[in-house]
Design a protein around this motif. Structure first.
Motif, short mmCIF file in Angstrom:
data_model
loop_
_atom_site.label_atom_id
_atom_site.label_comp_id
_atom_site.label_asym_id
_atom_site.label_seq_id
_atom_site.Cartn_x
_atom_site.Cartn_y
_atom_site.Cartn_z
N GLY A 254 33.19 71.21 10.53
CA GLY A 254 32.44 72.30 9.96
C GLY A 254 33.34 73.29 9.25
N PRO A 255 32.67 74.32 8.72
CA PRO A 255 31.24 74.59 8.80
C PRO A 255 30.41 74.00 7.66
CG PRO A 255 32.32 76.47 7.81
CD PRO A 255 33.40 75.46 8.11
N SER A 256 31.04 73.33 6.67
CA SER A 256 30.29 72.84 5.52
C SER A 256 29.32 71.73 5.91
CB SER A 256 31.23 72.32 4.44
OG SER A 256 32.01 73.36 3.90
N VAL A 257 28.23 71.65 5.17
CA VAL A 257 27.26 70.56 5.29
C VAL A 257 27.20 69.87 3.94
CG1 VAL A 257 24.89 69.93 5.85
CG2 VAL A 257 25.97 71.86 7.02
N VAL A 258 27.22 68.54 3.96
CA VAL A 258 27.28 67.75 2.74
C VAL A 258 26.08 66.82 2.67
CG1 VAL A 258 28.63 66.06 1.45
CG2 VAL A 258 29.80 67.84 2.75
N ALA A 259 25.40 66.82 1.52
CA ALA A 259 24.27 65.91 1.28
C ALA A 259 24.62 65.00 0.12
CB ALA A 259 23.00 66.70 0.96
N VAL A 260 24.20 63.73 0.20
CA VAL A 260 24.52 62.76 -0.84
C VAL A 260 23.27 62.00 -1.25
CG1 VAL A 260 26.86 62.48 0.05
CG2 VAL A 260 25.07 60.88 0.78
N ALA A 261 23.31 61.46 -2.48
CA ALA A 261 22.21 60.64 -2.98
C ALA A 261 22.70 59.76 -4.10
CB ALA A 261 21.06 61.52 -3.46
N ASP A 262 22.09 58.59 -4.21
CA ASP A 262 22.30 57.73 -5.37
C ASP A 262 21.65 58.40 -6.57
OD1 ASP A 262 22.06 55.80 -7.38
OD2 ASP A 262 21.87 54.16 -5.94
#
Length: 299
Positions: A254-262
């Motif tokens: 943390g503290p970062s939150v990571v989101a991913v997508a094609d």
């Protein structure tokens, strides 16, 4: 005797604190290092551009180890500047170490590459990576050695590793869009509660199975919920993002939150994730994955 190099920040697929198996993926945020060597210098002096008062033991140790192993023990100076937020879970230490080691090799006139059978290659990127991990352990900035973070930063793509043995178990190239939310607080890997993380080892084993099966985005989401609970972070940002992302996780400790997508998946919408996260204190960054990894910057 000058060399410049850059290495990647990274996001987490599996935190290695529970079992020693970890996984991470490179993103197109860079840390750059400039190394100047002097055979007559007594030791190494480091500077971090973003924070002149920051601890420079890691980058100084990287230069010293590299010149001891591949040079003649030269001293000198090292300066880093970075797009990677410090102490935010985006592998800033791994990026700094990798950039510094590769820049030191360049200053020594050594060619860094991937094929150990190529006579034109003096130092492989994996060996350079292992030296940076050794420096990180010496400097006390990591609990696990962070070989997963280091390989993702050095090689790019998504890397699954055995951090106890410093071995790469698998690597794959990926093409994801990435959104990162970093709250104002900072968290340091060396301060993480290892015992709490060990309590969720069975969940980490599940995440490892998913990652080794190539189901990286699913692995991320399971990891994010499990380690948010173990490390005491609010899971709400990840839960809010899940309907719009292929995978979302707490990154590192943390503290970062990571989101991913094609980027070609119409069922995902990282702009919606960014909008949700922009209502929270902190910063939101847009990035993409990077499968090229660390490189020498031509002077």
């Amino acid at each position: 005797m000058q060399g410049r190099a850059a290495a990647l920040g990274a996001g987490t697929v599996l935190n290695a604190l529970a079992t020693g198996t970890g996984a991470a993926f490179g993103i197109d945020l860079e840390t750059r290092a400039t190394v100047e060597l002097d055979p007559d210098a007594d030791g190494v002096v480091g500077t971090i551009a973003e924070d002149p008062d920051a601890d420079t033991d890691l980058i100084e140790r990287c230069v010293s180890l590299a010149t001891d192993r591949w040079g003649d023990g030269e001293g000198g100076t090292v300066r880093t500047d970075s797009d990677v937020p410090l102490a935010a879970g985006l592998k800033s230490s791994s990026a700094a170490a990798n950039a510094t080691v590769v820049a030191t090799c360049a200053a020594l006139g050594l060619t860094v590459g991937d094929d150990p059978t190529d006579p034109a290659i003096d130092v492989t990127r994996l060996d350079a990576c292992r030296l940076g991990v050794e420096a990180a352990r010496d400097a006390g900035v990591t609990v696990t050695g962070a070989f997963d973070d280091a390989t993702a930063s050095m090689l790019g793509g998504v890397c699954v590793t055995d951090n106890g043995a410093d071995e790469l178990r698998s690597r794959a190239e990926i093409e994801w869009d990435v959104v990162v939310w970093t709250p104002p607080d900072r968290a340091y890997s060396a301060d993480a509660d290892v015992a709490r993380c060990a309590a969720i080892a069975s969940m980490a084993d599940l995440v490892a199975d998913l990652a080794l099966d190539g189901r990286y985005a699913e692995a991320m989401s399971v990891n994010g919920l499990a380690f948010s609970a173990a490390l005491g972070f609010d899971p709400d940002p990840a839960v809010d993002a899940m309907p719009h992302a292929a995978g979302v996780s707490l990154s590192g400790t943390g503290p970062s939150v990571v989101a991913v997508a094609d980027p070609d998946d119409p069922e995902t919408d990282l702009d919606a994730v960014a909008k949700l996260w922009s209502d929270r204190p902190g910063t939101v960054l847009h990035a993409t994955t990077d499968s090229a990894g660390a490189f020498v910057i031509d002077n």
